[in-house]
Design a protein around this motif. Structure first.
Motif, PDB file in Angstrom:
ATOM      1  N   ALA A 315       6.764 -16.166   8.661  1.00 60.32           N
ATOM      2  CA  ALA A 315       5.664 -15.740   9.527  1.00 60.32           C
ATOM      3  C   ALA A 315       5.151 -16.911  10.360  1.00 60.32           C
ATOM      4  CB  ALA A 315       4.536 -15.152   8.683  1.00 60.32           C
ATOM      5  N   SER A 318       7.829 -17.630  13.014  1.00 62.03           N
ATOM      6  CA  SER A 318       7.781 -16.622  14.064  1.00 62.03           C
ATOM      7  C   SER A 318       6.607 -16.854  15.005  1.00 62.03           C
ATOM      8  CB  SER A 318       7.681 -15.228  13.433  1.00 62.03           C
ATOM      9  OG  SER A 318       7.391 -14.240  14.403  1.00 62.03           O
ATOM     10  N   ALA A 352       6.991 -10.255   7.863  1.00 64.71           N
ATOM     11  CA  ALA A 352       6.783 -11.625   8.330  1.00 64.71           C
ATOM     12  C   ALA A 352       6.995 -11.737   9.835  1.00 64.71           C
ATOM     13  CB  ALA A 352       7.723 -12.574   7.591  1.00 64.71           C
ATOM     14  N   HIS A 354       6.705  -9.388  12.074  1.00 59.28           N
ATOM     15  CA  HIS A 354       5.615  -8.706  12.773  1.00 59.28           C
ATOM     16  C   HIS A 354       4.338  -9.541  12.747  1.00 59.28           C
ATOM     17  CE1 HIS A 354       3.180  -5.481  14.369  1.00 59.28           C
ATOM     18  NE2 HIS A 354       2.356  -5.590  13.334  1.00 59.28           N
ATOM     19  N   VAL A 355       4.033 -10.140  11.614  1.00 56.90           N
ATOM     20  CA  VAL A 355       2.849 -11.005  11.512  1.00 56.90           C
ATOM     21  C   VAL A 355       2.948 -12.139  12.530  1.00 56.90           C
ATOM     22  CG1 VAL A 355       1.684 -12.679  10.020  1.00 56.90           C
ATOM     23  CG2 VAL A 355       2.345 -10.450   9.100  1.00 56.90           C
ATOM     24  N   GLY A 356       4.117 -12.736  12.654  1.00 62.55           N
ATOM     25  CA  GLY A 356       4.298 -13.793  13.642  1.00 62.55           C
ATOM     26  C   GLY A 356       4.187 -13.283  15.064  1.00 62.55           C
TER      27      GLY A 356
END
Length: 433
Positions: A315, A318, A352, A354-356
């Motif tokens: 994360a 990213s 992870a 998507h969070v990034g």
């Protein structure tokens, strides 16, 4: 013509248009970034894909799933179940890392069943066919290596990991100056051992231009492998990792000049506070070539839960510009993963990524979260399930103490925040009327 050469001619290919639709970015921007090497499209010219994957500047962070049988455990059915899981839960690419048994047959089945791009590490097959069977004498020739590479690309492989940056000089220095965790890349170990055994330069480095000719023929993406990545956080950014990155960045620039799509692989194990710097360094040295990171694992002591530890590092990576995350499973460092462990790792790294992206892409990535918040505030369970990364698991947990998705969950019951306040406001509204 390769995607890069088409883009430099001003053409927008069908692949670029498909990527534009998926990513929500204009075809012209996709074309220009492909032309400069800042975006790669993973597709062999002979392959028909159901799902297209591109990675690079301005695009969502992708997740790769590793599968593949080993010399200790070769089970075709299990590996094909892993392909089905990758298809179902949205892996952006698959790497078949099979290093034993009938490697050709399994690879071809994976390519046939995978909806997305497929990658390989050709040196594994070289080692199995030409070293293991010769009682571990590392006497394969450069021609043997390039012959296997061509065989795999002619099957339709979309990208390959090639350990180009581990030179004879670096291999010699490895023998003089020990690292805490040593060399943890299988392919890197093979190429270093070959150079030392034969006292010759790594052919992937010395004959890089020939490798480019083969890659250009199929328009595959070369993934310049991190043979000397840190296998423990104590080795992060030591002289070997950095020296190899410098070599690969130089080679990546040459690949772009020759019209070959290229990305660079990164660590590995690394403390959280070094991840941002690592990504900035790769981008600066390579001129913005996509960065494909393995993990990143910010601790060495999470065995059994490396998919969680890796997702934490992933994360962060990213958010700071990594373009693709290679997932880890609970079996990392312990075993070949089961199909269920493949699913666990994939879901962890999809989260992870998507969070990034919420940081990296901003509003483009936040829309899904906004929809989830609205669904929660209206207790729209079916909508909530549809927005999760694993609908079946979410439904199973929700209904473990109640039969169907209505009203509040069993955590809050009658004290659900979305029930208590509306009851009061409804009474107040009735009182006014």
């Amino acid at each position: 013509m390769t995607q890069i050469l088409q883009a430099r001619s001003g053409n927008i290919t069908e692949e670029m248009r498909k990527v534009s639709e998926i990513e929500g970015i204009s075809p012209e921007k996709i074309r220009d970034r492909v032309a400069s090497g800042r975006i790669v499209i993973l597709k062999n010219v002979i392959r028909n894909l159901k799902r297209y994957t591109a990675l690079g500047e301005g695009l969502s962070t992708k997740v790769n799933v590793n599968i593949g049988a080993s010399t200790d455990h070769y089970n075709v059915e299990e590996e094909l179940r892993k392909v089905e899981i990758a298809n179902r839960y949205g892996a952006d690419s698959i790497m078949d890392l099979t290093d034993g048994g009938d490697i050709d047959s399994l690879r071809r089945m994976v390519i046939e069943r995978a909806e997305m791009p497929v990658g390989t590490v050709p040196i594994y097959q070289v080692y199995y066919e030409m070293v293991t069977k010769r009682k571990y004498v590392i006497d394969f020739t450069p021609d043997d290596l390039f012959r296997v590479i061509r065989r795999q690309l002619s099957d339709g492989v979309d990208f390959i990991t090639v350990h180009t940056g581990v030179t004879l000089d670096l291999s010699k220095k490895l023998m003089e100056r020990k690292r805490v965790a040593g060399v943890v890349s299988r392919g890197g170990t093979i190429m270093a051992a070959w150079s030392l055994h034969n006292q010759q330069e790594n052919p992937l480095y010395s004959e890089f231009d020939y490798l480019l000719e083969i890659a250009r023929e199929y328009d595959v993406t070369l993934s310049l492998g991190d043979a000397l990545r840190p296998g423990g956080i104590a080795d992060a950014h030591d002289e070997f990792q950095v020296a190899e990155l410098v070599n690969n960045a130089r080679l990546a620039r040459r690949a772009k000049e020759k019209g070959v799509q290229v990305m660079i692989e990164g660590p590995g194990h690394m403390p959280l506070d070094q991840i941002e710097m690592d990504i900035r360094l790769e981008k600066e040295l390579s001129g913005g070539v996509p960065y494909y990171v393995l993990g990143i694992l910010p601790t060495d002591v999470a065995a059994g839960y490396d998919h969680i530890a890796g997702a934490i590092g992933g994360a962060i990576a990213s958010a700071h510009g990594a373009d693709m995350l290679c997932y880890l499973t609970p079996a990392e460092h312990l075993s070949l993963p089961t199909p269920e462990q493949v699913k666990e790792g994939l879901i962890a790294f999809k989260i992870a990524a998507h969070v990034g992206d919420i940081v990296k892409l901003g509003e483009r990535a936040k829309e899904r979260d906004r929809e989830m918040s609205l669904a929660r505030s209206s207790l729209n369970w079916l909508k909530m399930f549809s927005l999760t990364f694993d609908q079946e698991r979410a439904k199973q947990i929700y209904t473990q103490y109640k039969e169907r998705p209505l009203g509040s969950c069993t955590m809050c019951g009658d004290l659900c925040v979305y029930l208590v306040l509306p009851r009061v406001t409804e009474k107040l509204e009735k009182g006014k009327s």
